[in-house]
Scaffold this motif. Structure first.
Motif, PDB file in Angstrom:
ATOM      1  N   ARG A  94      46.798   6.868  61.547  1.00 26.38           N
ATOM      2  CA  ARG A  94      47.482   7.788  62.447  1.00 26.38           C
ATOM      3  C   ARG A  94      46.589   8.198  63.615  1.00 26.38           C
ATOM      4  N   ILE A  95      45.299   8.361  63.353  1.00 27.94           N
ATOM      5  CA  ILE A  95      44.372   8.742  64.424  1.00 27.94           C
ATOM      6  C   ILE A  95      44.243   7.604  65.430  1.00 27.94           C
ATOM      7  N   ARG A  96      44.117   6.363  64.935  1.00 23.74           N
ATOM      8  CA  ARG A  96      44.040   5.216  65.856  1.00 23.74           C
ATOM      9  C   ARG A  96      45.315   5.105  66.683  1.00 23.74           C
ATOM     10  N   ALA A  97      46.459   5.330  66.033  1.00 25.37           N
ATOM     11  CA  ALA A  97      47.730   5.216  66.749  1.00 25.37           C
ATOM     12  C   ALA A  97      47.899   6.308  67.799  1.00 25.37           C
ATOM     13  N   ASP A 105      40.567  10.521  67.944  1.00 22.83           N
ATOM     14  CA  ASP A 105      39.760   9.336  67.631  1.00 22.83           C
ATOM     15  C   ASP A 105      38.350   9.466  68.185  1.00 22.83           C
ATOM     16  N   GLN A 106      38.209  10.064  69.367  1.00 21.21           N
ATOM     17  CA  GLN A 106      36.873  10.272  69.949  1.00 21.21           C
ATOM     18  C   GLN A 106      36.074  11.271  69.121  1.00 21.21           C
ATOM     19  N   ILE A 107      36.741  12.323  68.653  1.00 20.83           N
ATOM     20  CA  ILE A 107      36.062  13.339  67.860  1.00 20.83           C
ATOM     21  C   ILE A 107      35.489  12.733  66.588  1.00 20.83           C
ATOM     22  N   VAL A 108      36.295  11.906  65.903  1.00 24.31           N
ATOM     23  CA  VAL A 108      35.834  11.284  64.659  1.00 24.31           C
ATOM     24  C   VAL A 108      34.717  10.286  64.943  1.00 24.31           C
ATOM     25  N   ALA A 109      34.878   9.488  66.000  1.00 22.34           N
ATOM     26  CA  ALA A 109      33.878   8.463  66.316  1.00 22.34           C
ATOM     27  C   ALA A 109      32.521   9.071  66.643  1.00 22.34           C
ATOM     28  N   GLU A 110      32.515  10.253  67.258  1.00 23.56           N
ATOM     29  CA  GLU A 110      31.255  10.867  67.672  1.00 23.56           C
ATOM     30  C   GLU A 110      30.711  11.861  66.657  1.00 23.56           C
ATOM     31  N   SER A 111      31.446  12.086  65.569  1.00 23.28           N
ATOM     32  CA  SER A 111      30.963  13.031  64.556  1.00 23.28           C
ATOM     33  C   SER A 111      29.861  12.388  63.728  1.00 23.28           C
ATOM     34  N   SER A 112      29.003  13.215  63.158  1.00 18.02           N
ATOM     35  CA  SER A 112      27.888  12.703  62.360  1.00 18.02           C
ATOM     36  C   SER A 112      28.301  12.373  60.936  1.00 18.02           C
ATOM     37  N   HIS A 232      36.651  24.782  69.919  1.00 14.20           N
ATOM     38  CA  HIS A 232      35.631  24.437  68.922  1.00 14.20           C
ATOM     39  C   HIS A 232      35.852  25.218  67.623  1.00 14.20           C
ATOM     40  N   VAL A 233      36.205  26.500  67.745  1.00 11.18           N
ATOM     41  CA  VAL A 233      36.462  27.308  66.549  1.00 11.18           C
ATOM     42  C   VAL A 233      37.572  26.679  65.710  1.00 11.18           C
ATOM     43  N   LEU A 234      38.571  26.097  66.351  1.00 11.50           N
ATOM     44  CA  LEU A 234      39.668  25.455  65.642  1.00 11.50           C
ATOM     45  C   LEU A 234      39.239  24.159  64.961  1.00 11.50           C
ATOM     46  N   GLY A 235      38.130  23.576  65.399  1.00 12.96           N
ATOM     47  CA  GLY A 235      37.654  22.326  64.813  1.00 12.96           C
ATOM     48  C   GLY A 235      37.608  21.166  65.783  1.00 12.96           C
ATOM     49  N   LEU A 236      37.955  21.402  67.054  1.00 12.99           N
ATOM     50  CA  LEU A 236      37.926  20.335  68.053  1.00 12.99           C
ATOM     51  C   LEU A 236      36.517  20.140  68.578  1.00 12.99           C
ATOM     52  N   ASP A 237      36.254  18.914  69.028  1.00 14.13           N
ATOM     53  CA  ASP A 237      35.007  18.653  69.741  1.00 14.13           C
ATOM     54  C   ASP A 237      35.366  18.215  71.158  1.00 14.13           C
ATOM     55  N   THR A 262      46.187  17.294  70.291  1.00 14.71           N
ATOM     56  CA  THR A 262      45.036  16.993  69.433  1.00 14.71           C
ATOM     57  C   THR A 262      44.854  18.066  68.366  1.00 14.71           C
ATOM     58  N   ALA A 263      44.952  19.329  68.765  1.00 14.62           N
ATOM     59  CA  ALA A 263      44.813  20.416  67.793  1.00 14.62           C
ATOM     60  C   ALA A 263      45.952  20.392  66.779  1.00 14.62           C
ATOM     61  N   GLN A 264      47.161  20.133  67.244  1.00 10.66           N
ATOM     62  CA  GLN A 264      48.294  20.085  66.321  1.00 10.66           C
ATOM     63  C   GLN A 264      48.133  18.952  65.317  1.00 10.66           C
ATOM     64  N   MET A 265      47.691  17.791  65.782  1.00  7.67           N
ATOM     65  CA  MET A 265      47.518  16.659  64.868  1.00  7.67           C
ATOM     66  C   MET A 265      46.397  16.919  63.870  1.00  7.67           C
ATOM     67  N   LEU A 266      45.321  17.548  64.335  1.00  9.38           N
ATOM     68  CA  LEU A 266      44.223  17.885  63.424  1.00  9.38           C
ATOM     69  C   LEU A 266      44.743  18.674  62.229  1.00  9.38           C
ATOM     70  N   TYR A 267      45.675  19.587  62.479  1.00  3.79           N
ATOM     71  CA  TYR A 267      46.184  20.437  61.405  1.00  3.79           C
ATOM     72  C   TYR A 267      47.363  19.817  60.641  1.00  3.79           C
ATOM     73  N   HIS A 268      47.732  18.591  61.003  1.00 11.80           N
ATOM     74  CA  HIS A 268      48.697  17.841  60.208  1.00 11.80           C
ATOM     75  C   HIS A 268      47.999  16.843  59.281  1.00 11.80           C
ATOM     76  N   LEU A 269      46.700  16.696  59.429  1.00  9.19           N
ATOM     77  CA  LEU A 269      45.930  15.776  58.598  1.00  9.19           C
ATOM     78  C   LEU A 269      45.046  16.576  57.641  1.00  9.19           C
ATOM     79  N   ALA A 270      44.670  15.946  56.549  1.00 11.97           N
ATOM     80  CA  ALA A 270      43.784  16.616  55.590  1.00 11.97           C
ATOM     81  C   ALA A 270      42.370  16.675  56.151  1.00 11.97           C
ATOM     82  N   SER A 271      41.673  17.760  55.879  1.00 10.84           N
ATOM     83  CA  SER A 271      40.278  17.869  56.310  1.00 10.84           C
ATOM     84  C   SER A 271      39.399  17.021  55.404  1.00 10.84           C
ATOM     85  N   GLY A 272      38.149  16.843  55.826  1.00  9.78           N
ATOM     86  CA  GLY A 272      37.195  16.119  55.011  1.00  9.78           C
ATOM     87  C   GLY A 272      36.936  14.710  55.509  1.00  9.78           C
TER      88      GLY A 272
END
Length: 275
Positions: A94-97, A105-112, A232-237, A262-272
């Motif tokens: 879903r993130i790739r799509a 997708d950029q946030i995940v790719a650049e996360s540690s 950022h507080v919401l979890g976005l980068d 982006t923020a809405q999709m973040l909260y439709h997916l599971a964290s972790g």
């Protein structure tokens, strides 16, 4: 003679079957020793991110070095269930799509840690926010109202997180604090802590009253910085698109459609982890 041999063989087979049944009934099988279950300690991730000054386009925002999140216990990947692996694969799909109309997708790719970080179940249980005043130079009481406006804009965008911006410091999940100026190119900084499942636990947001060039920030400047930091507080980068409020060198003054999606999709997916 042949009939006698057949009868003898049948008798032997029956005797062996009876012995096998009696063996299973009265002699239990040996137990295999099981290794102790791995205990996952509470892991805390922390990151420092910078909000740029809402000034000219050449005003840079330099992110502070982020502390890498605690590593999961050895062998933890082997304990992930098949259902969880399928869920992670679906989240990655879903993130790739979504590439292009979100920047998740950029946030995940650049996360540690290749993980999504967000608040858990805060639509009905608001995130408590402490918004203090300050004696810092150029601080105006209206700055606090500007930050409240930033929170309201994110809530109005449909992100399923609610904020209680009247919390006191003892009970707050997120605390704001003020300083006159940062030593490097930034006007805000957010530090978050999350658990091993990617659920955000707490945050500290530091806001400046002057930009890195010594220009006094206005009330609307503070609102723009707050919009970025609340992202950022919401979890976005950061986004790589200059038309987004989460661009590292903020050049716009309102949330973009991509910020909101982006923020809405973040909260439709599971964290972790997505690995």
């Amino acid at each position: 003679m042949a009939d006698r041999r057949i009868s003898t063989l049948i008798g032997v087979v029956i005797a062996l079957l009876v012995c096998a049944v009696l063996w299973d009934a009265f002699i239990p099988p040996p137990r295999r020793s099981r290794p102790p279950a791995a205990h996952a300690p509470d892991s805390v991730g922390q990151r420092a991110v910078a909000a740029p000054a809402p000034g000219p386009p050449d005003t840079a925002a330099v992110a502070a070095p982020a502390r890498p999140p605690a590593q999961p216990p050895t062998g933890g990947a082997a304990q992930v269930s098949y259902i969880d692996l399928l869920a992670r694969a679906e989240s990655r799909r879903r993130i790739r799509a979504s590439a292009g109309y979100t920047y998740l997708d950029q946030i995940v790719a650049e996360s540690s840690d290749s993980a999504l970080h967000r608040w858990d179940d805060r639509a009905s249980r608001p995130v408590r926010v402490y918004l203090p005043g300050s004696t810092a130079a150029n601080f105006h009481p209206e700055f606090v109202d500007a930050i409240r406006s930033g929170f309201q804009q994110w809530q109005d965008a449909g992100v399923p997180v609610r904020f209680d911006v009247g919390a006191d410091s003892a009970d707050a999940d997120v605390r704001f604090q003020w300083k006159v100026q940062f030593d490097i190119e930034r006007t805000g900084q957010t530090d978050l802590a999350w658990d091993q499942d990617g659920h955000i636990l707490s945050g500290v947001v530091t806001m400046a009253t002057f930009d890195p060039k010594g220009r006094a920030l206005s009330v609307d400047d503070v609102r723009v910085v707050a919009l970025h930091e609340i992202g950022h507080v919401l979890g976005l980068d950061h986004s790589s698109d200059s038309t987004d409020i989460m661009f590292a060198r903020t050049q716009v003054r309102e949330l973009s459609a991509r910020d909101i999606r982006t923020a809405q999709m973040l909260y439709h997916l599971a964290s972790g982890s997505l690995r």
